[in-house]
Design a protein around this motif. Structure first.
Motif, PDB file in Angstrom:
ATOM      1  N   ASP A 288       0.823  -1.207   0.000  1.00 38.99           N
ATOM      2  CA  ASP A 288       0.000   0.000   0.000  1.00 38.99           C
ATOM      3  C   ASP A 288       0.859   1.261   0.000  1.00 38.99           C
ATOM      4  OD1 ASP A 288       0.887  -0.606   2.565  1.00 38.99           O
ATOM      5  OD2 ASP A 288      -0.921   0.118   3.570  1.00 38.99           O
ATOM      6  N   ASP A 296      -5.845  -2.740  -5.473  1.00 37.55           N
ATOM      7  CA  ASP A 296      -5.637  -3.803  -4.494  1.00 37.55           C
ATOM      8  C   ASP A 296      -5.175  -5.078  -5.187  1.00 37.55           C
ATOM      9  OD1 ASP A 296      -6.348  -2.145  -2.449  1.00 37.55           O
ATOM     10  OD2 ASP A 296      -8.332  -3.021  -2.118  1.00 37.55           O
ATOM     11  N   LYS A 329      -2.000  -3.744   6.750  1.00 34.39           N
ATOM     12  CA  LYS A 329      -2.807  -2.891   5.877  1.00 34.39           C
ATOM     13  C   LYS A 329      -3.321  -1.737   6.712  1.00 34.39           C
ATOM     14  CE  LYS A 329      -6.376  -3.074   2.299  1.00 34.39           C
ATOM     15  NZ  LYS A 329      -5.448  -2.584   1.257  1.00 34.39           N
TER      16      LYS A 329
END
Length: 413
Positions: A288, A296, A329
């Motif tokens: 990320d 994604d 994440k």
């Protein structure tokens, strides 16, 4: 069963000796507790002659919080929650250089109160049966790190160009060696056990995420790792040692650089981990951040390729175990939900388990990061508070059970 008086006496004495050994085991571990150290055999971690696979976590903040005795319950709470989720390895900092609440206030000068905070973290991990990976310095300026070491040298009149002098300056390297010696030869004020004799500690980490702008080939860092790894092992031969790398490839095998996320950071995953004194390899991954703006799906595709490549390297080239030492994440990502984080973690966990099942290599993963309730000041977007996220807690527990079961399967003759 009846005993003669002589036999009864011998039995009572034997029992007393056993009890005495158990009581003294924490304080005098050098012989009795030797089998309790995690070791390696090929691409496997080994504990008491059996394969050791684990699920674990990062909580970098522990010593910093435990330096204040009234806050130590937060460390205990996280260890308690971790054990409930089957987590058995914790990676945390054994450094805080300069600035507020420093462990090392200046080269070789320590705040005993903060050191006692680290004593508490180790003693509490011992109580809960959690193994520790302790990192010895930071690449970044958080908690001092390389920049602080270079600043200390400049204040002492040592001429230098930039933070990469950390890897080459004899003075700065000696500062680091002195810190290593101070930590490794420390006696815990709570347990009475020397750090280098304590099997609660699974491994030492030379530096969190080493990077070097002065030499992107990886050779400068390689020289530093060789020197420091040899030094650590000269003091402590009980514990495992790892570099602290993210996994970026360098010049030793240039064809592998295509697996990097579009850039290099001055490390060489292959050459740095082939050093004899380095016992296992690590990777980190933050798609990320590294692939910010990509979908994604693209980020997950990179993650799978990253894990596969390093798993194959650990088995075929390094012939050492591999740990996925940081992944997570962030709640600050666009479109973040707990469900999306769970899906990401589930994919990582499934890959770790499958790789471990398919011929060894991966010993486990360490999620970034666990915190307790009331720790908002430490939140970085990646924090997980198990008591507040039942779906994530269940996911973590499931992975812990799978890794434990797999270890039992692999231990069968």
């Amino acid at each position: 069963m009846a005993f003669s008086n002589k036999s009864s006496y011998i039995l009572r004495v034997t029992l007393l000796l056993v009890v005495s050994l158990v009581i003294c085991e924490g304080r005098y571990p050098s012989s009795f507790n030797k089998r309790g150290f995690v070791t390696t055999r090929g691409t496997l971690f080994v504990l008491n002659e059996s394969p050791f696979l684990f699920n674990g976590f990062n909580s970098y903040w522990m010593m910093h919080v435990a330096a204040e005795p009234s806050e130590r319950y937060k460390v205990s709470n996280v260890f308690r929650d971790a054990i409930a989720a089957g987590l058995s390895v914790c990676r945390t900092w054994a450094f805080a250089d300069g600035g507020d609440h420093a462990l090392q206030m200046s080269p070789g000068v320590y705040d005993e109160r903060v050191f006692q905070g680290l004593d508490f973290v180790i003693s509490e991990a011992r109580k809960y049966g959690i193994r520790l990976i302790l990192s010895l310095v930071n690449n970044y300026n958080d908690f001092g790190g390389r920049p602080q070491y270079v600043s200390w040298a400049k204040n002492a009149g040592i001429q230098g160009d930039d933070d990469d002098d950390f890897y080459t300056s004899p003075i700065i390297k000696q500062y680091y060696k002195d810190h290593v010696k101070s930590v490794l030869t420390r006696y815990n004020t709570i347990t009475g056990v020397g750090y280098k004799d304590d099997s609660t500690i699974m491994a030492w980490e030379l530096i969190n995420e080493p990077r070097c702008k002065a030499d992107y080939s990886g050779r400068m860092i390689n020289g530093w790792v060789q020197e420091m790894a040899s030094y650590v092992k000269s003091i402590d031969s009980n514990h495992l040692l790892e570099v602290g790398m993210e996994g970026f490839y360098g010049d030793s095998m240039p064809e592998k650089k295509q697996n990097n996320p579009g850039y290099q950071v001055g490390t060489d995953f292959i050459a740095n981990n082939l050093i004899k004194e380095i016992d296992f390899a690590t990777i980190h991954a933050y798609p990320d951040i590294w692939l910010s703006g990509q979908s994604d799906h693209s980020q997950m595709h990179f993650m799978q390729r990253w894990m596969t490549s390093h798993w194959m390297d650990s088995r075929t080239i390094l012939k050492k175990p591999l740990v996925f030492a940081e992944f997570g994440k962030s709640s600050k990502d666009a479109g973040y939900t707990v469900s999306a984080r769970d899906t990401f973690m589930s994919t990582v966990y499934r890959s770790i388990h499958n790789f471990a099942k398919s011929g060894g290599g991966f010993g486990g993963g360490l999620l970034w990061q666990l915190m307790g309730e009331g720790m908002e000041a430490y939140h970085d977007g990646y924090e997980i508070v198990l008591s507040k996220t039942p779906s994530t807690s269940a996911l973590i527990l499931g992975q812990s059970k799978k890794m434990t079961l797999l270890a039992h399967v692999l231990s069968r003759p």
